[in-house]
Design a protein around this motif. Structure first.
Motif, PDB file in Angstrom:
ATOM      1  N   ALA A  41      10.070  -9.353   7.204  1.00  0.00           N
ATOM      2  CA  ALA A  41       9.101  -8.243   6.717  1.00  0.00           C
ATOM      3  C   ALA A  41       7.783  -8.301   8.007  1.00  0.00           C
ATOM      4  O   ALA A  41       7.298  -9.226   8.149  1.00  0.00           O
ATOM      5  CB  ALA A  41       8.490  -8.177   5.251  1.00  0.00           C
ATOM      6  N   TYR A  67       4.071  -6.836   8.292  1.00  0.00           N
ATOM      7  CA  TYR A  67       2.842  -6.420   7.644  1.00  0.00           C
ATOM      8  C   TYR A  67       1.716  -6.191   8.693  1.00  0.00           C
ATOM      9  O   TYR A  67       1.654  -6.786   9.599  1.00  0.00           O
ATOM     10  CB  TYR A  67       2.324  -7.559   6.593  1.00  0.00           C
ATOM     11  CG  TYR A  67       3.574  -7.787   5.688  1.00  0.00           C
ATOM     12  CD1 TYR A  67       3.182  -6.973   4.260  1.00  0.00           C
ATOM     13  CD2 TYR A  67       4.388  -8.809   5.740  1.00  0.00           C
ATOM     14  CE1 TYR A  67       4.386  -7.301   3.382  1.00  0.00           C
ATOM     15  CE2 TYR A  67       5.282  -9.139   4.897  1.00  0.00           C
ATOM     16  CZ  TYR A  67       5.190  -8.507   3.613  1.00  0.00           C
ATOM     17  OH  TYR A  67       6.254  -8.800   2.699  1.00  0.00           O
ATOM     18  N   PRO A  92       4.730  -3.832   3.547  1.00  0.00           N
ATOM     19  CA  PRO A  92       5.411  -4.052   4.869  1.00  0.00           C
ATOM     20  C   PRO A  92       5.211  -2.591   5.798  1.00  0.00           C
ATOM     21  O   PRO A  92       5.699  -1.689   5.031  1.00  0.00           O
ATOM     22  CB  PRO A  92       6.728  -4.653   4.351  1.00  0.00           C
ATOM     23  CG  PRO A  92       6.892  -4.166   2.906  1.00  0.00           C
ATOM     24  CD  PRO A  92       5.326  -4.132   2.526  1.00  0.00           C
ATOM     25  N   GLN A 103      10.895  -3.782   7.432  1.00  0.00           N
ATOM     26  CA  GLN A 103      11.675  -5.130   7.233  1.00  0.00           C
ATOM     27  C   GLN A 103      13.244  -4.880   6.969  1.00  0.00           C
ATOM     28  O   GLN A 103      13.642  -3.755   7.234  1.00  0.00           O
ATOM     29  CB  GLN A 103      11.394  -5.411   5.480  1.00  0.00           C
ATOM     30  CG  GLN A 103      11.516  -4.067   4.470  1.00  0.00           C
ATOM     31  CD  GLN A 103      10.797  -4.217   3.013  1.00  0.00           C
ATOM     32  OE1 GLN A 103      10.984  -5.370   2.737  1.00  0.00           O
ATOM     33  NE2 GLN A 103      10.297  -3.269   2.509  1.00  0.00           N
ATOM     34  N   ASN A 116      10.616  -9.851  -4.082  1.00  0.00           N
ATOM     35  CA  ASN A 116      10.133 -10.477  -2.901  1.00  0.00           C
ATOM     36  C   ASN A 116       9.207 -11.725  -3.145  1.00  0.00           C
ATOM     37  O   ASN A 116       7.984 -11.740  -2.316  1.00  0.00           O
ATOM     38  CB  ASN A 116       9.527  -9.422  -1.844  1.00  0.00           C
ATOM     39  CG  ASN A 116      10.606  -8.545  -1.455  1.00  0.00           C
ATOM     40  OD1 ASN A 116      11.733  -8.818  -0.828  1.00  0.00           O
ATOM     41  ND2 ASN A 116      10.251  -7.127  -1.396  1.00  0.00           N
TER      42      ASN A 116
END
Length: 264
Positions: free
Chosen positions: A16, A18, A27, A30, A239
C-alpha cells in the motif's frame, strides 16, 4: 513524503502506498501479488506509482524472497527497511522468551491492533488473530505487554495433511455445518471449528489472567471465512499489518524511534 508499506506472507505480497507515514493515513494505491509473480511488480503495478520516499516492510517468506522484492524496488531511489521484532516498540512490550525470534508479522499485527484498540477507548486486554496459511492467536494485557501466543495450521494445511496422511481420503470443498453428514462438510467444519476453538480458548485464558473481557481482533486473508463460526465477539480488521507498519513508521521516520527498535 510518500510511504510504501509491504507485507510479504507465505503466499502473497501485499502493498500500500500512503501520502505520509501517519497512523491514520489512507492509501493512495494498493495491491497484492502471489509470490511467484513478484518480478512483475516493477513493470506492472509499481511502474506508474509516485516514487515513495520511505518504506517499511514485514516479511516472513525468507531472504531469497526479500532480495526479489528489493530488486523490484530498484526503480526508485529508496532504502528498504524491514521490521525485526524487538523488546518494545510503539507502546507494546514483547514478552517472548527471545523477542527477536517472534515472527515480524505477528509483532506488527499486534501493534496495529493495540493502536486500533486505543483509538476506540481506554487500554484493555486483547486477543489478536491472524488467519492465513498459518493461524496465530496472540494475547496482550491492558498494559500493552504481549503475554504469548499460539500457532496452528491454517485451514488449507489441515485439509492437505488429512488428504496426504489418510488412505483414500480426498478433500473437496465443503460447507461448515453444526452436524456434518458427509465427508466434505465434516472436513471443512472440523478445520473451521479447530480454529474457532483455539481463539475461544485464548479468550478464556486472557479473561482469567486479566480479570476482564478482552477485545478480539481478527485479520488475515481467510478471516472473513471464520466470521460466521465464531462464538466470541470480535472485530474483523482487514489491514492490521498495514496499520502496524504505519504506527511504527510514524515513530521511526519522525525521530521518535526507541532504543530497542530495529531497522535492517
Amino acid at each position: 513524503m510518500t510511504f510504501l508499506a509491504i507485507d510479504v506472507g507465505n503466499t502473497r505480497l501485499k502493498w500500500a502506498l500512503y501520502p505520509s507515514a501517519k497512523g491514520n493515513a489512507v492509501p493512495m494505491a494498493q495491491g497484492a501479488e502471489f509470490l511467484d509473480n513478484i518480478e512483475k511488480l516493477s513493470e506492472g503495478a509499481w511502474a506508474n506509482l509516485p516514487a515513495p520516499t520511505q518504506m517499511l516492510g514485514c516479511i516472513v517468506a525468507g531472504d531469497a524472497v526479500k532480495r526479489r522484492v528489493q530488486e523490484q524496488m530498484e526503480i526508485w531511489d529508496l532504502a528498504p527497511h524491514w521490521v525485526v521484532s524487538s523488546a518494545e516498540e510503539a507502546g507494546l512490550t514483547n514478552g517472548y522468551d527471545h523477542p527477536t525470534r517472534l515472527g515480524a508479522d505477528r509483532w506488527v499485527a499486534m501493534i496495529g491492533a493495540w493502536h486500533r484498540g486505543l483509538a476506540q477507548g481506554p487500554a484493555s486486554p486483547m486477543v489478536v488473530v491472524m488467519v492465513g496459511t498459518a493461524v496465530t492467536v496472540e494475547a496482550i494485557d491492558a498494559s500493552g505487554k504481549f503475554l504469548g501466543g499460539i500457532i496452528l495450521p491454517g485451514h488449507g494445511i489441515m485439509l492437505r495433511a488429512l488428504e496426504s496422511g489418510t488412505a483414500g481420503l480426498h478433500v473437496p470443498t465443503g460447507t461448515v455445518r453444526e452436524f456434518p453428514t458427509n465427508t466434505s462438510d465434516a472436513l471443512t467444519s472440523g478445520g473451521t471449528f479447530a480454529i474457532a476453538g483455539a481463539v475461544e480458548c485464548m479468550v478464556k485464558h486472557v479473561r482469567t489472567h486479566c480479570g476482564t473481557e478482552p477485545k478480539c481482533f481478527m485479520t488475515g486473508g481467510a478471516g472473513w471465512k471464520m466470521a460466521p463460526s465464531m462464538s466470541v465477539p470480535f472485530e474483523l480488521a482487514e489491514n492490521l499489518i498495514f496499520d502496524g507498519l504505519l504506527e511504527m513508521a510514524a515513530r521511526r521516520f519522525q525521530g521518535k524511534q526507541t532504543a530497542s527498535a530495529q531497522i535492517i
